[in-house]
Write a protein that holds these residues in place. Structure first.
Motif, PDB file in Angstrom:
ATOM      1  N   PRO A  73       0.830  -1.215   0.000  1.00 53.06           N
ATOM      2  CA  PRO A  73       0.000   0.000   0.000  1.00 53.06           C
ATOM      3  C   PRO A  73       0.865   1.266   0.000  1.00 53.06           C
ATOM      4  O   PRO A  73       2.048   1.242   0.376  1.00 53.06           O
ATOM      5  CB  PRO A  73      -0.767  -0.095   1.330  1.00 53.06           C
ATOM      6  CG  PRO A  73      -0.188  -1.298   2.058  1.00 53.06           C
ATOM      7  CD  PRO A  73       1.056  -1.700   1.354  1.00 53.06           C
ATOM      8  N   ASN A  74       0.240   2.373  -0.381  1.00 57.25           N
ATOM      9  CA  ASN A  74       0.861   3.670  -0.120  1.00 57.25           C
ATOM     10  C   ASN A  74       0.760   3.927   1.382  1.00 57.25           C
ATOM     11  O   ASN A  74      -0.044   3.310   2.076  1.00 57.25           O
ATOM     12  CB  ASN A  74       0.179   4.779  -0.926  1.00 57.25           C
ATOM     13  CG  ASN A  74      -1.321   4.856  -0.699  1.00 57.25           C
ATOM     14  OD1 ASN A  74      -2.038   3.864  -0.810  1.00 57.25           O
ATOM     15  ND2 ASN A  74      -1.823   6.041  -0.386  1.00 57.25           N
ATOM     16  N   HIS A  75       1.591   4.832   1.880  1.00 57.32           N
ATOM     17  CA  HIS A  75       1.692   5.039   3.332  1.00 57.32           C
ATOM     18  C   HIS A  75       1.332   6.483   3.680  1.00 57.32           C
ATOM     19  O   HIS A  75       1.905   7.424   3.124  1.00 57.32           O
ATOM     20  CB  HIS A  75       3.125   4.743   3.778  1.00 57.32           C
ATOM     21  CG  HIS A  75       3.236   4.257   5.189  1.00 57.32           C
ATOM     22  ND1 HIS A  75       2.147   4.114   6.039  1.00 57.32           N
ATOM     23  CD2 HIS A  75       4.323   3.875   5.920  1.00 57.32           C
ATOM     24  CE1 HIS A  75       2.563   3.659   7.209  1.00 57.32           C
ATOM     25  NE2 HIS A  75       3.876   3.507   7.165  1.00 57.32           N
ATOM     26  N   GLN A  76       0.365   6.650   4.602  1.00 54.55           N
ATOM     27  CA  GLN A  76      -0.088   7.990   4.972  1.00 54.55           C
ATOM     28  C   GLN A  76       0.009   8.283   6.463  1.00 54.55           C
ATOM     29  O   GLN A  76       0.114   9.433   6.860  1.00 54.55           O
ATOM     30  CB  GLN A  76      -1.539   8.200   4.522  1.00 54.55           C
ATOM     31  CG  GLN A  76      -1.731   8.105   3.021  1.00 54.55           C
ATOM     32  CD  GLN A  76      -3.140   8.514   2.601  1.00 54.55           C
ATOM     33  OE1 GLN A  76      -3.990   8.843   3.425  1.00 54.55           O
ATOM     34  NE2 GLN A  76      -3.386   8.511   1.303  1.00 54.55           N
ATOM     35  N   ASP A 152       5.368  11.391   5.726  1.00 53.98           N
ATOM     36  CA  ASP A 152       5.652  12.706   6.302  1.00 53.98           C
ATOM     37  C   ASP A 152       4.712  13.734   5.678  1.00 53.98           C
ATOM     38  O   ASP A 152       5.065  14.453   4.761  1.00 53.98           O
ATOM     39  CB  ASP A 152       7.107  13.107   6.059  1.00 53.98           C
ATOM     40  CG  ASP A 152       7.467  14.420   6.759  1.00 53.98           C
ATOM     41  OD1 ASP A 152       6.748  14.801   7.714  1.00 53.98           O
ATOM     42  OD2 ASP A 152       8.460  15.053   6.349  1.00 53.98           O
ATOM     43  N   HIS A 153       3.477  13.748   6.165  1.00 55.69           N
ATOM     44  CA  HIS A 153       2.468  14.696   5.683  1.00 55.69           C
ATOM     45  C   HIS A 153       2.293  14.620   4.158  1.00 55.69           C
ATOM     46  O   HIS A 153       2.028  15.631   3.512  1.00 55.69           O
ATOM     47  CB  HIS A 153       2.844  16.125   6.084  1.00 55.69           C
ATOM     48  CG  HIS A 153       3.079  16.287   7.562  1.00 55.69           C
ATOM     49  ND1 HIS A 153       2.079  16.174   8.499  1.00 55.69           N
ATOM     50  CD2 HIS A 153       4.229  16.529   8.259  1.00 55.69           C
ATOM     51  CE1 HIS A 153       2.582  16.348   9.715  1.00 55.69           C
ATOM     52  NE2 HIS A 153       3.880  16.548   9.605  1.00 55.69           N
ATOM     53  N   ASN A 154       2.452  13.411   3.596  1.00 65.39           N
ATOM     54  CA  ASN A 154       2.310  13.262   2.146  1.00 65.39           C
ATOM     55  C   ASN A 154       0.856  13.117   1.725  1.00 65.39           C
ATOM     56  O   ASN A 154       0.528  13.213   0.542  1.00 65.39           O
ATOM     57  CB  ASN A 154       3.114  12.061   1.654  1.00 65.39           C
ATOM     58  CG  ASN A 154       2.880  10.811   2.464  1.00 65.39           C
ATOM     59  OD1 ASN A 154       3.128  10.784   3.670  1.00 65.39           O
ATOM     60  ND2 ASN A 154       2.393   9.759   1.830  1.00 65.39           N
ATOM     61  N   HIS A 155      -0.035  12.872   2.692  1.00 67.62           N
ATOM     62  CA  HIS A 155      -1.478  12.799   2.434  1.00 67.62           C
ATOM     63  C   HIS A 155      -1.771  11.819   1.296  1.00 67.62           C
ATOM     64  O   HIS A 155      -1.321  10.685   1.324  1.00 67.62           O
ATOM     65  CB  HIS A 155      -2.023  14.193   2.152  1.00 67.62           C
ATOM     66  CG  HIS A 155      -1.896  15.105   3.349  1.00 67.62           C
ATOM     67  ND1 HIS A 155      -2.261  16.438   3.346  1.00 67.62           N
ATOM     68  CD2 HIS A 155      -1.426  14.868   4.604  1.00 67.62           C
ATOM     69  CE1 HIS A 155      -2.036  16.974   4.534  1.00 67.62           C
ATOM     70  NE2 HIS A 155      -1.523  16.044   5.304  1.00 67.62           N
ATOM     71  N   ASN A 156      -2.517  12.243   0.270  1.00 73.22           N
ATOM     72  CA  ASN A 156      -2.869  11.321  -0.813  1.00 73.22           C
ATOM     73  C   ASN A 156      -1.859  11.320  -1.954  1.00 73.22           C
ATOM     74  O   ASN A 156      -2.151  10.797  -3.038  1.00 73.22           O
ATOM     75  CB  ASN A 156      -4.261  11.661  -1.351  1.00 73.22           C
ATOM     76  CG  ASN A 156      -5.371  11.252  -0.384  1.00 73.22           C
ATOM     77  OD1 ASN A 156      -5.324  10.183   0.208  1.00 73.22           O
ATOM     78  ND2 ASN A 156      -6.362  12.115  -0.217  1.00 73.22           N
TER      79      ASN A 156
END
Length: 237
Positions: A73-76, A152-156
């Motif tokens: 997955p992507n990481h948020q 690090d605050h990368n959101h979507n």
């Protein structure tokens, strides 16, 4: 952080769950992987109710019906793995940064589902860990690995992937399942107690027959771009 405090306070009457997790982790002869995972999902459901968190799952029909596989997955944020556990019915486990895993509740949760701790600064341990995961996936286990390695605050937005994360799946010749997390960061990053909705999307698996002969970098790029493009289509990120 505000929502995290709310979750802890509202679940104080269920503090008994933490020592029970520890007990279950130490007694695999009494508690099967299925029983442990069932209890882990119960803990997540109670957490979501206490925190006014709604998580929607999509594409579960894309998950392989049999055998092991690795989800990337992507990481948020801190809720990411919990959102997957919430929507993933069959037992699966997690690879977590060792430095972030030795705190109360996290320790018991990870050990109960027999997760792996990755020491990022120890190359030998990382290589050994990837080999262990590959063997377990070949034997039928399912893993969650975050190829961004952090957030690090990368959101979507999707950051660069670390290709080495994919070696375990490639070595096992296992299906690679791209997982898209949307708005997962809102659970613990936003300073609010309002209801929040997150989404977990399971994309069609990237099968060994498709990636055979590709380098880990090429495999990583394919998975990265599928996740990035999917998010762009859904939220315009």
């Amino acid at each position: 952080m505000l929502r995290f405090v709310q979750v802890i306070v509202r679940n104080l009457p269920r503090f008994y769950m933490i020592p029970k997790m520890a007990y279950m982790a130490k007694h695999p002869e009494k508690f099967s992987e299925e029983k442990c995972y069932e209890y882990a999902r119960l803990a997540v459901r109670r957490m979501t109710r206490a925190g006014h968190i709604r998580t929607q799952g999509f594409g579960m029909e894309n998950l392989p019906k049999e055998g092991g596989y690795v989800m990337f997955p992507n990481h948020q944020g801190k809720y990411d793995a919990l959102g997957i556990v919430y929507t993933h019915k069959k037992p699966c486990t997690i690879v977590i940064d060792d430095a972030k895993s030795h705190v109360i509740l996290t320790t018991q949760f990870i050990e109960m589902i027999h997760g792996k701790r990755l020491m990022k600064d120890d190359v030998r341990q990382s290589v050994r860990l990837m080999k262990e995961i590959s063997e377990e996936v070949s034997a039928g286990r399912r893993y969650i690995i975050f190829p961004e390695g952090g957030y690090d605050h990368n959101h979507n937005n999707v950051c660069d992937f670390k290709p080495g994360c994919f070696k375990c799946a490639i070595r096992a010749k296992a299906p690679i399942v791209p997982v898209v997390l949307i708005d997962s960061y809102k659970v613990f990053e936003e300073w609010t107690l309002k209801k929040v909705t997150t989404q977990v999307h399971y994309l069609p698996p990237f099968l060994y027959e498709e990636y055979r002969g590709m380098t880990t970098k090429e495999v990583s790029d394919v998975v990265h771009d599928r996740i990035r493009d999917y998010i762009a289509n859904v939220v315009g990120a």
